[in-house]
Design an enzyme around this catalytic site. Sequence first.
Site, PDB file in Angstrom:
ATOM      1  N   THR A 235       0.817  -1.222   0.000  1.00 55.79           N
ATOM      2  CA  THR A 235       0.000   0.000   0.000  1.00 55.79           C
ATOM      3  C   THR A 235       0.843   1.261   0.000  1.00 55.79           C
ATOM      4  O   THR A 235       0.501   2.249  -0.650  1.00 55.79           O
ATOM      5  CB  THR A 235      -0.915   0.012   1.250  1.00 55.79           C
ATOM      6  OG1 THR A 235      -1.823  -1.069   1.133  1.00 55.79           O
ATOM      7  CG2 THR A 235      -1.697   1.300   1.374  1.00 55.79           C
TER       8      THR A 235
ATOM      9  N   ASP B  69       0.017  -6.842   4.577  1.00 57.50           N
ATOM     10  CA  ASP B  69      -0.764  -8.075   4.741  1.00 57.50           C
ATOM     11  C   ASP B  69       0.097  -9.288   5.109  1.00 57.50           C
ATOM     12  O   ASP B  69      -0.317 -10.115   5.915  1.00 57.50           O
ATOM     13  CB  ASP B  69      -1.577  -8.361   3.477  1.00 57.50           C
ATOM     14  CG  ASP B  69      -2.704  -7.343   3.295  1.00 57.50           C
ATOM     15  OD1 ASP B  69      -3.026  -6.632   4.275  1.00 57.50           O
ATOM     16  OD2 ASP B  69      -3.257  -7.248   2.180  1.00 57.50           O
TER      17      ASP B  69
HETATM   18  N1  ASP Z   1      -2.701  -5.433   0.257  1.00 59.39           N
HETATM   19  C1  ASP Z   1      -1.651  -4.561   0.730  1.00 59.39           C
HETATM   20  C2  ASP Z   1      -0.360  -5.355   0.776  1.00 59.39           C
HETATM   21  O1  ASP Z   1      -0.171  -6.100   1.674  1.00 59.39           O
HETATM   22  C3  ASP Z   1      -1.994  -4.019   2.063  1.00 59.39           C
HETATM   23  C4  ASP Z   1      -0.988  -3.068   2.659  1.00 59.39           C
HETATM   24  O2  ASP Z   1       0.143  -2.936   2.244  1.00 59.39           O
HETATM   25  O3  ASP Z   1      -1.351  -2.410   3.685  1.00 59.39           O
HETATM   26  O4  ASP Z   1       0.448  -5.251  -0.108  1.00 59.39           O
END
Ligand code: ASP
Length: 337
Positions: A12, A86
């Site tokens: 993210t 994640d």
């Molecule tokens: N889906 C994202 C990831 O893990 C969530 C994040 O980075 O907060 O890459």
Amino acid sequence: MKHILLLGTGGTIACKHGDNGLTPLLTGEELLSYVPAARKFCQVESVQVLNIDSTNVHPKHWLMISKAIEENYDDYDGFVVAHGTDTMAYTAAALSYLIQHSKKPIVITGAQKPIDLDVTDARTNLLDSLRFASSDRAHGVNIVFDGKVIAGTRGKKERSKSYSAFSSINFPYLAVIQDETILFYIDDKWQDRESVRFYHKLNSNVALLKLIPSMDPSVFEYLAEHNDAVIIESFGVGGLPSYDNADFYSSIEKYVAQGKIVVMTTQVTQEGSNMSVYEVGQKAKNAFGLIESYDMTLEATVAKLMWILGQTSEADAVEELFYKTIGHDILWKAASR
Ligand code: ASP
């Protein structure tokens, strides 16, 4: 001035809005343009190892990140890995096993919101991470997130949306970062006299079975058939269910006899397992000598098994390595001897 390497891997923190939702697009170099204040205390360069959502991170990527750190190890004072949240706890645990006794800090960070938003945790987390990676007292693999410093083997994502996404499980925070100051709670850098060691092999044939009331033992048999190790996430301090016409004991006995590794852990996040408490646990432990994860996190249990099985498949050696404390990962076993 400290010389830090930023390793971009996606997540993210590096995301932009696309037609199908958030997707990682920003490079490490671009991330750095959002934290100009870092220039006051460190000089940073970046490499792009990956640019993916951490949902797609696989053990082969842990090896890529570790390799990038190894190749640059002598040229930098510290490392910051920008990563999705994640699976960050898995990557942090894996790096804790792949890179041991590092006197140089290796920090993993990310964010709940992309760095290019007006309101985001990304800039604070990245700046804090660069600050921690520039500290003389920091060492080893750590998660830095929301002002907390967590041992790489002890992190868990406990909140899917809040900035305070990560907790340190069954272990204190190593430090907190407040108002540009690092307050160390645990300062053990100079007690470790061994030289840094990088490992290069993982065996990802590890499966996890989360028990629910009524689970059919044939699910365990399928997993044991197709993997070298199965982690059973049981209830409470740990036990194996027996139902009217099905129990796990005969299935486990069969696969342990074939040399498969079975590790018991618990679905309860805090305080860990202790299979000797109840008959439902003690019986299994005594009969098959199962390994149990005690106070370790699930993420560390998974990564440690993959690291151990990359080195040996011999049951006694697996057990010995599993119970060896690495990067603060397991305390209960040594304390209860
Ligand atoms: N889906 C994202 C990831 O893990 C969530 C994040 O980075 O907060 O890459």
